[in-house]
Design an enzyme around this catalytic site. Structure first.
Site, PDB file in Angstrom:
ATOM      1  CB  THR A   1     -11.925  15.673  -6.161  1.00  0.00           C
ATOM      2  OG1 THR A   1     -12.597  15.790  -7.422  1.00  0.00           O
ATOM      3  CG2 THR A   1     -12.937  15.770  -5.033  1.00  0.00           C
TER       4      THR A   1
ATOM      5  N   GLY B   1      14.645 -23.618   4.770  1.00  0.00           N
ATOM      6  CA  GLY B   1      15.956 -24.065   5.221  1.00  0.00           C
ATOM      7  C   GLY B   1      16.309 -23.620   6.623  1.00  0.00           C
TER       8      GLY B   1
ATOM      9  CB  SER C   1       3.296 -18.706   7.582  1.00  0.00           C
ATOM     10  OG  SER C   1       4.198 -19.006   8.617  1.00  0.00           O
TER      11      SER C   1
ATOM     12  CG  ASP D   1      -4.773  22.440 -17.405  1.00  0.00           C
ATOM     13  OD1 ASP D   1      -4.913  23.291 -16.506  1.00  0.00           O
ATOM     14  OD2 ASP D   1      -4.378  22.701 -18.546  1.00  0.00           O
TER      15      ASP D   1
END
Length: 644
Positions: free
Chosen positions: A120, A480, A551, A43
């Protein structure tokens, strides 16, 4: 006797109009172009200022003006005044919130110069958009709301403008009409900004008091501020001298965009000359190879040129048949740029996700694309205090300094010397999103002193001695899932067949090589990078290497794949549903993770990115470990050894 008619005029009215248009277009073509951006806090009036510039330079068509009047009435501007911001804020979300989100580019012109302005965003969340707008700008107009003074975002944008090498800076103290056009207010803001500018190295800037809404000091001097003796904004922008920035007198730099080979009789190298000039007969060096030759011709669509300079797109033909392709740089032979693989760089992080040290990103610099890993930041910069903060990573809009390692030599120059060969972006390899903009500060000294040592016994010789082709069997899956069990059985079978193998297990490696690493995303990435390097050395020795690691990230598995020759990396996905892996959890790790006792546990509090197209997929709900091992061994040996 009637008077003799005079000869017809040489030009008809239509011809005169056509000539005027041609003259106008010729003059318009000869005008210089200034690219600038407006930036500052939310602004501060950036969009209104640009709208006023378009209005005052008569760059608004009647239908646009009518629409602007209607839109202004709809949003209810004070006194029925035109809301010039509506000319620029095109997104509905921007109009609703009263902020600029995207970068809006607008063209306008005066009798003296053409302009492209980038509006911008001011909001901190969209700082990355501001960097995009600044990347091609010659000048920056930094706006400050006269009622608020210098804010954090003012400092951040000023720092980025300076960091990106923009030397023409205008400090536009806007909304002076709301502070009674007070000279004292203006002077206090300029003094405060000057103190900050000096601290970050901004040597000069032009301060202008103005009102975008009322038009004061925009296109002409304002009677309301007769105490201001300087130029109006538009006049100042017309007077900015870009000639001093011209790179024509510097050594030749031309990144090769593509090899122009229309037929067997012609081979040229096309690109945009970033710096310097070139003539036929000039000696040039091709980088990174370092080969030298001379320029034969400078070819363009309109014919050969005797000389070409910065900003021109040309095709160069060379006297010798040298190896040159896209990404290479043609440079002056006597003053070439550097090529290195390790750098120090300033990064502006633009990704929503934090930077992951050790992760491989695509690095694009000009026409060059390489794979680069980012090391943990040396420090981040506090834009308010300019303090160097100790951090482990960089988040959205953070600015920091870090080291980069590339997978092959990168031709570069420090950003302070050349934005074309010093500015780059980082791209996430999985999402293809741009995550950072960067400026190379220089090569690390050790990058120039460490060289590959030639050896006589090659990896092919090692493999031939063992009678096998090296491979890396990369077992991945949840904790697992059965990775270690299956990998161990596969190694037993290969060993029984006389194969030379070695198994790298995730838990075992963390007792030694990687005992200093934890389980954060960054540590997981470094864990896999180290294992990948070790596995690569083992395959160089001719071994068949088996690894069993969770991984979890696709990018790191692909990073290891890229370390090896084509076809040597075999991704084996041990596909076990999460609920099955939890039932098998003899160590109770999942239960602890569910209770919050273990942080960053894959599948619970940290993601697992399953392979989309693994080389081998094992469904452990349908196959026993022995069956899976048998199938893997048969598949691998069938590929490697047709006689088996």
């Amino acid at each position: 006797m009637a008077p003799e008619l005079s000869a017809a005029p040489a030009y008809t009215p239509d011809a005169l109009i056509a000539e005027d248009i041609e003259t106008y277009l010729d003059l318009h073509q000869r005008k210089t172009m200034l690219r600038f951006l407006t930036c500052g806090s939310v602004d501060d009036g950036k969009s209104t200022l640009i709208g006023r510039l378009l209005y005052d330079t008569k760059m608004i068509f009647e239908d646009q003006l009518s629409a602007l009047e209607a839109d202004s009435r709809r949003v209810g501007t004070q006194g029925g005044a035109l809301d010039f911001a509506l000319l620029v804020d095109g997104l509905a979300a921007e109009r609703e919130q009263g902020i600029t989100i995207d970068v809006a580019y607008r063209f306008f012109a005066t009798e003296k110069r053409k302009f492209i302005v980038a509006d911008t965003p001011g909001h901190e969340q969209y700082t990355r958009n501001m960097v995009t707008g600044a990347s091609t700008a010659d000048a920056a107009v930094i706006l400050i709301d006269a009622r608020k003074g210098v804010l954090t975002q003012t400092r951040r944008h000023s720092f980025l403008v300076h960091l990106l090498g923009i030397r023409h800076i205008v400090l536009a103290v806007n909304k002076m009409d709301l502070v009674g056009y007070g000279e004292g207010t203006f002077d206090a803001i300029v003094d405060e900004y000057r103190a900050f500018a000096d601290s970050i190295g901004i040597e000069r800037f032009q301060a202008i008091p103005l009102s975008g809404l009322a038009g004061d000091n925009i296109a002409g001097r304002s009677a309301a501020m007769d105490w201001y003796a300087g130029a109006a904004l538009l006049e100042h922008l017309e007077q900015i001298d870009l000639a001093q920035d011209g790179p024509a007198a510097e050594p030749l730099r031309m990144p090769v965009q593509w090899v122009n080979r229309p037929d067997l009789n012609f081979r040229g190298f096309a690109g945009l000359i970033a710096r310097g000039t070139v003539r036929p007969g000039d000696a040039v060096r091709i980088l990174p190879s370092g080969r030298t030759t001379t320029v034969s011709r400078i070819v363009t669509f309109d014919g050969d040129l005797p000389r070409a300079g910065a900003g021109q797109s040309v095709t160069l033909t060379l006297a010798d048949e040298v190896d040159c392709s896209r990404g290479d740089v043609i440079a002056a032979a006597a003053a070439p740029p550097q090529a290195a693989e390790q750098f120090e760089a300033t990064l502006v992080w633009m990704g929503e996700a934090e930077m992951l040290p050790g992760r491989a990103y695509w690095l694009k610099l000009g026409t060059q694309t390489v794979s680069a890993t980012v090391q943990p930041p040396e420090y981040a910069i506090d834009v308010n205090t300019l303090a160097e903060l100790s951090v482990k990573t960089l988040g959205l809009n953070d600015i920091g300094v870090a080291q980069l390692f590339t997978d092959r030599p990168l031709v570069f120059e420090p950003y302070a010397i050349s934005a074309d060969l010093g500015g780059f972006i980082l791209i996430d390899k999985v999402t293809n999103a741009t995550v950072a903009a960067g400026m190379l500060k220089g090569a690390l000294r050790r990058a120039q002193n460490v060289h590959w040592q030639a050896v006589d016994i090659t990896r092919e010789a090692h493999a031939a001695q063992k009678g096998q082709k090296p491979k890396l069997l990369w077992f991945t899956g949840l904790s697992g899932s059965g990775k270690s069990t299956v990998a161990n059985l596969v190694e037993q079978k290969l060993h029984a067949m006389g194969r030379h193998t070695f198994l790298l297990d995730g838990d075992n490696v963390r007792h030694g090589l990687n005992k200093d690493l934890g389980f954060t995303d960054a540590d997981r990435i470094e864990n896999i990078r180290r294992v990948g390097e070790v596995a690569r050395l083992m395959t160089d020795a001719g071994l068949i290497v088996l690894t069993a690691f969770i991984s979890p990230f696709h990018a790191e598995r692909e990073m290891v794949r890229a370390m090896l020759p084509e076809g040597e990396f075999v991704e084996i996905f041990i596909d076990t549903p999460l609920e099955v892996a939890e039932r098998r959890d003899v160590k109770g790790l999942y239960a602890k993770a569910r209770r919050g006792e273990i942080a960053n546990f894959t599948g619970i509090s940290s993601p697992y990115e399953a392979p989309e197209r693994p080389d081998i997929r094992i469904d452990t709900t349908r196959e026993t470990p022995e069956q899976a091992a048998e199938r893997i061994a048969e598949h691998i040996l069938g590929v490697w050894s047709p006689d088996l």
